[in-house]
Motif scaffolding. Structure first.
Motif, PDB file in Angstrom:
ATOM      1  N   TYR A 124       0.864  -1.218  -0.097  1.00 60.28           N
ATOM      2  CA  TYR A 124       0.190  -0.115  -0.063  1.00 60.28           C
ATOM      3  C   TYR A 124       0.769   1.199  -0.020  1.00 60.28           C
ATOM      4  O   TYR A 124       1.965   1.126   0.298  1.00 60.28           O
ATOM      5  N   SER A 125       0.212   2.193  -0.336  1.00 57.24           N
ATOM      6  CA  SER A 125       1.073   3.681  -0.232  1.00 57.24           C
ATOM      7  C   SER A 125       0.127   4.678   0.340  1.00 57.24           C
ATOM      8  O   SER A 125      -0.965   4.285   0.666  1.00 57.24           O
ATOM      9  N   GLY A 144       4.513   2.135  -8.402  1.00 55.47           N
ATOM     10  CA  GLY A 144       4.490   1.949  -7.065  1.00 55.47           C
ATOM     11  C   GLY A 144       5.640   2.894  -6.606  1.00 55.47           C
ATOM     12  O   GLY A 144       5.858   3.132  -5.291  1.00 55.47           O
ATOM     13  N   ARG A 238       5.154   2.591  -2.570  1.00 56.14           N
ATOM     14  CA  ARG A 238       4.365   1.431  -1.871  1.00 56.14           C
ATOM     15  C   ARG A 238       5.207   0.616  -0.969  1.00 56.14           C
ATOM     16  O   ARG A 238       6.341   0.291  -1.296  1.00 56.14           O
TER      17      ARG A 238
END
Length: 266
Positions: A124-125, A144, A238
């Motif tokens: 995730y980011s 990402g 990410r």
């Protein structure tokens, strides 16, 4: 009644409580198929946690958390939950894990963030958000990588959910450091207490910028009116999303079964 407890507090906003309960129902049924003694419902209050007379102790016998019975009953202290010896399943954050929690728990697995912009599988980011109108919203980089508009952020007031948050402060700090910068580019730094509170602070003009993990940002766009006054101006790189954990004392057979069930649902 199960001897274990479970909780999924990290995205448990009031508006999505039914969705969190449904997520737990899927996990609970998968765990039961593995012959695990699983609690029927999630814990959401300190008052729901089983008492631990004398406090929670680590492997060496040192007290690392107070008896939950001594905590405000209608609040939920994440750290005390994560350290509870009866914890079967919960979601944590890699910030606290890196800062020492990992010594006291066992890793079960990672959820998928593919349903959210800025997420891909277990990665995730965070969306870097500011008041709308400063710049057009920008999309998450397909590869990402980090997208940090340093010149736009310099001199702004930065707010973050908590000092041990990977998404809120640790990730943007590391991405700034990769660019030869640091949090000192901001004129002020303040702790909001939560991602939702950070978004509201920006909308109300009490802060200028925050880093909001991609799932929380998606929830804010659905349920938080203040999100309409906020726009995405960048993204952190990410990284692994919020991990699922179990207590250090959970038997190995159960840990293996939990991991198999989570992997099968991913």
């Amino acid at each position: 009644m199960s001897e274990f407890i479970a909780a999924l507090p990290m995205y448990d906003w009031p508006e999505v409580r039914h969705e969190v309960d449904a997520q737990w129902a899927r996990l609970r049924d998968a765990f039961r198929q593995k012959d695990i003694d699983v609690p029927e419902t999630l814990m959401r209050r300190n008052g729901d946690l089983p008492p631990v007379p004398g406090g929670v102790r680590d492997a060496a016998g040192s007290v690392i958390a107070p008896d939950p019975a001594t905590l405000p009953p209608n609040e939920l202290d994440f750290h005390k939950l994560w350290l509870h010896p009866a914890l079967l399943f919960a979601q944590s954050c890699w910030g606290p894990m890196e800062l020492g929690l990992s010594k006291h728990v066992q890793l079960v697995g990672q959820p998928s963030y593919s349903a959210f912009e800025g997420g891909q599988g277990e990665l995730y980011s965070s969306a870097l958000v500011m008041r709308a109108g400063e710049l057009p919203s920008v999309a998450s980089p397909a590869d990402g990588s980090a997208l940090i508009p340093v010149d736009l952020l310099r001199g702004k007031r930065f707010t973050f959910n908590s000092l041990d948050s990977m998404s809120g402060i640790i990730a943007p700090t590391r991405d700034l450091e990769a660019l030869g910068e640091g949090l000192d580019i901001f004129s002020e730094r303040s702790e909001s207490g939560g991602h939702r509170a950070s978004i509201i602070a920006i909308a109300e003009g009490k802060a200028d910028v925050a880093a909001i993990d991609c799932q929380s940002w998606a929830q804010a766009q659905r349920f938080e009116p203040a999100a309409e006054a906020v726009a995405v101006v960048g993204w952190t790189r990410r990284r692994k999303g919020l991990p699922f954990i179990t207590a250090r004392t959970t038997p190995e057979r159960i840990v293996v079964a939990l991991r198999e069930a989570v992997a099968a649902l991913a």
